[in-house]
Design a protein around this motif. Structure first.
Motif, mmCIF file in Angstrom:
data_model
loop_
_atom_site.group_PDB
_atom_site.id
_atom_site.type_symbol
_atom_site.label_atom_id
_atom_site.label_comp_id
_atom_site.label_asym_id
_atom_site.label_seq_id
_atom_site.Cartn_x
_atom_site.Cartn_y
_atom_site.Cartn_z
ATOM 1 N N SER A 1 56.043 -8.158 -12.087
ATOM 2 C CA SER A 1 55.759 -8.939 -13.937
ATOM 3 C C SER A 1 54.665 -7.713 -14.249
ATOM 4 O O SER A 1 53.723 -7.624 -13.435
ATOM 5 N N PRO A 2 54.000 -8.525 -15.426
ATOM 6 C CA PRO A 2 53.517 -7.428 -16.268
ATOM 7 C C PRO A 2 52.191 -8.490 -15.847
ATOM 8 O O PRO A 2 50.871 -8.096 -16.443
ATOM 9 N N TYR A 3 52.037 -9.648 -15.125
ATOM 10 C CA TYR A 3 50.772 -10.580 -15.037
ATOM 11 C C TYR A 3 50.052 -10.182 -14.027
ATOM 12 O O TYR A 3 50.352 -10.848 -13.206
ATOM 13 N N ASP A 4 48.905 -10.012 -14.005
ATOM 14 C CA ASP A 4 48.051 -10.020 -12.849
ATOM 15 C C ASP A 4 47.388 -11.121 -12.460
ATOM 16 O O ASP A 4 47.196 -11.462 -11.139
ATOM 17 N N THR A 5 46.836 -12.169 -13.470
ATOM 18 C CA THR A 5 46.746 -13.599 -12.968
ATOM 19 C C THR A 5 47.754 -14.832 -13.413
ATOM 20 O O THR A 5 47.914 -14.171 -14.195
ATOM 21 N N PRO A 6 46.698 -15.551 -13.089
ATOM 22 C CA PRO A 6 48.084 -17.367 -14.048
ATOM 23 C C PRO A 6 47.146 -16.974 -14.832
ATOM 24 O O PRO A 6 48.343 -17.416 -16.149
ATOM 25 N N VAL A 24 56.451 -15.736 -23.221
ATOM 26 C CA VAL A 24 56.770 -15.298 -21.782
ATOM 27 C C VAL A 24 58.588 -15.635 -22.100
ATOM 28 O O VAL A 24 59.251 -15.003 -21.171
ATOM 29 N N SER A 25 58.916 -16.398 -22.958
ATOM 30 C CA SER A 25 60.895 -15.570 -23.709
ATOM 31 C C SER A 25 60.876 -14.942 -24.162
ATOM 32 O O SER A 25 62.835 -14.435 -23.664
ATOM 33 N N GLU A 26 60.296 -13.828 -23.524
ATOM 34 C CA GLU A 26 60.263 -12.219 -23.616
ATOM 35 C C GLU A 26 59.584 -11.119 -23.092
ATOM 36 O O GLU A 26 59.890 -10.272 -22.596
ATOM 37 N N THR A 27 59.024 -11.681 -21.959
ATOM 38 C CA THR A 27 58.149 -11.332 -20.705
ATOM 39 C C THR A 27 59.917 -10.776 -19.877
ATOM 40 O O THR A 27 60.551 -11.729 -19.362
ATOM 41 N N GLY A 28 59.518 -9.667 -19.970
ATOM 42 C CA GLY A 28 60.407 -8.900 -18.802
ATOM 43 C C GLY A 28 59.795 -8.333 -17.406
ATOM 44 O O GLY A 28 58.596 -8.497 -17.442
ATOM 45 N N GLY A 29 61.110 -9.007 -16.504
ATOM 46 C CA GLY A 29 59.997 -8.342 -15.255
ATOM 47 C C GLY A 29 60.709 -8.680 -14.317
ATOM 48 O O GLY A 29 62.184 -8.310 -14.646
ATOM 49 N N GLU A 30 61.028 -8.508 -12.896
ATOM 50 C CA GLU A 30 62.545 -8.536 -11.861
ATOM 51 C C GLU A 30 62.123 -9.059 -10.322
ATOM 52 O O GLU A 30 60.211 -9.774 -9.869
ATOM 53 N N VAL A 31 62.559 -9.725 -10.253
ATOM 54 C CA VAL A 31 62.635 -10.516 -8.947
ATOM 55 C C VAL A 31 63.499 -9.655 -7.922
ATOM 56 O O VAL A 31 64.937 -9.241 -8.314
ATOM 57 N N ARG A 64 66.752 -7.642 -12.838
ATOM 58 C CA ARG A 64 66.208 -7.680 -13.567
ATOM 59 C C ARG A 64 66.350 -8.863 -15.269
ATOM 60 O O ARG A 64 67.081 -9.331 -14.620
ATOM 61 N N VAL A 65 64.911 -9.852 -14.947
ATOM 62 C CA VAL A 65 64.631 -10.399 -16.217
ATOM 63 C C VAL A 65 64.363 -10.467 -17.645
ATOM 64 O O VAL A 65 62.891 -9.926 -17.153
ATOM 65 N N ARG A 66 64.146 -11.429 -17.833
ATOM 66 C CA ARG A 66 63.449 -11.584 -19.511
ATOM 67 C C ARG A 66 62.894 -13.791 -19.455
ATOM 68 O O ARG A 66 64.354 -14.121 -19.039
ATOM 69 N N GLY A 67 61.978 -13.544 -19.586
ATOM 70 C CA GLY A 67 60.971 -14.830 -19.881
ATOM 71 C C GLY A 67 61.023 -15.822 -18.094
ATOM 72 O O GLY A 67 60.614 -17.009 -18.503
ATOM 73 N N LEU A 68 60.076 -14.013 -18.075
ATOM 74 C CA LEU A 68 59.409 -14.078 -16.405
ATOM 75 C C LEU A 68 57.806 -14.972 -16.573
ATOM 76 O O LEU A 68 57.012 -14.523 -17.093
ATOM 77 N N ASP A 69 57.630 -16.182 -16.375
ATOM 78 C CA ASP A 69 56.721 -17.150 -16.367
ATOM 79 C C ASP A 69 55.681 -16.494 -15.548
ATOM 80 O O ASP A 69 55.171 -17.174 -15.295
ATOM 81 N N LEU A 70 56.042 -15.557 -13.882
ATOM 82 C CA LEU A 70 55.041 -15.979 -12.323
ATOM 83 C C LEU A 70 54.206 -14.782 -12.819
ATOM 84 O O LEU A 70 54.618 -13.514 -13.643
ATOM 85 N N VAL A 71 52.993 -14.680 -12.122
ATOM 86 C CA VAL A 71 52.323 -13.785 -11.640
ATOM 87 C C VAL A 71 52.899 -12.225 -10.756
ATOM 88 O O VAL A 71 53.903 -12.844 -10.134
#
Length: 143
Positions: free
Chosen positions: A13-18, A26-33, A108-115
């Motif tokens: 995720s692009p988020y380093d901390t909560p 977050v609806s547009e935040t990309g990331g990976e599980v 690969r996901v979009r809408g990610l709200d996790l660190v």
């Protein structure tokens, strides 16, 4: 009674901390599980779903509260179990994300709200129930 789980993967995720998570964006935040390789067979068929539910352990949350103030709702304090606040007695997250692509054990996901680095406990397909149209969403209706 103590219950323990072994993570099956981690979040990228692009988020380093909560504190970095901006919930309005977050609806547009990309990331990976990313699941461990041993779980690849368990992902067969997930590609056919537009959204997935990710269950995670919020390992960077160090305090819990029994009440919370929901964002964007002035002068309202409710019990933590009536919110999606991460500051819970058991820091378990459930989030629905859009599944964009699967590559092996990487989703690969979009809408990610996790660190970044958040431990993943489970992944399930999101399946809305057609027969549950008449629902109540409590204080959220006034939002």
């Amino acid at each position: 009674m103590e219950i323990s789980y072994t993570p099956i993967g981690r979040v990228r995720s692009p988020y380093d901390t909560p504190e970095d998570v901006i919930h309005d964006e977050v609806s547009e935040t990309g990331g990976e599980v990313v699941l461990e390789e041993e779980y690849e067979a368990g992902l067969e068929g997930i590609d056919g779903f537009s959204h997935i539910v990710v269950f995670a352990h919020l390992d960077e949350i160090n305090e819990s509260q029994l009440t919370a103030r929901p964002p964007h709702v002035d002068d309202l304090e409710v019990g933590v179990f009536a919110t999606r606040s991460p500051h819970r007695p058991t820091p378990l997250a459930q989030t629905v994300v859009e599944l964009l692509e699967r590559d092996g054990t990487t989703l690969r996901v979009r809408g990610l709200d996790l660190v970044d680095g958040t431990p993943i406990l489970d992944v399930k397909p999101y399946v809305p129930l057609v027969d549950e149209e008449d629902v109540s969403v409590g204080w959220f209706e006034d939002r």
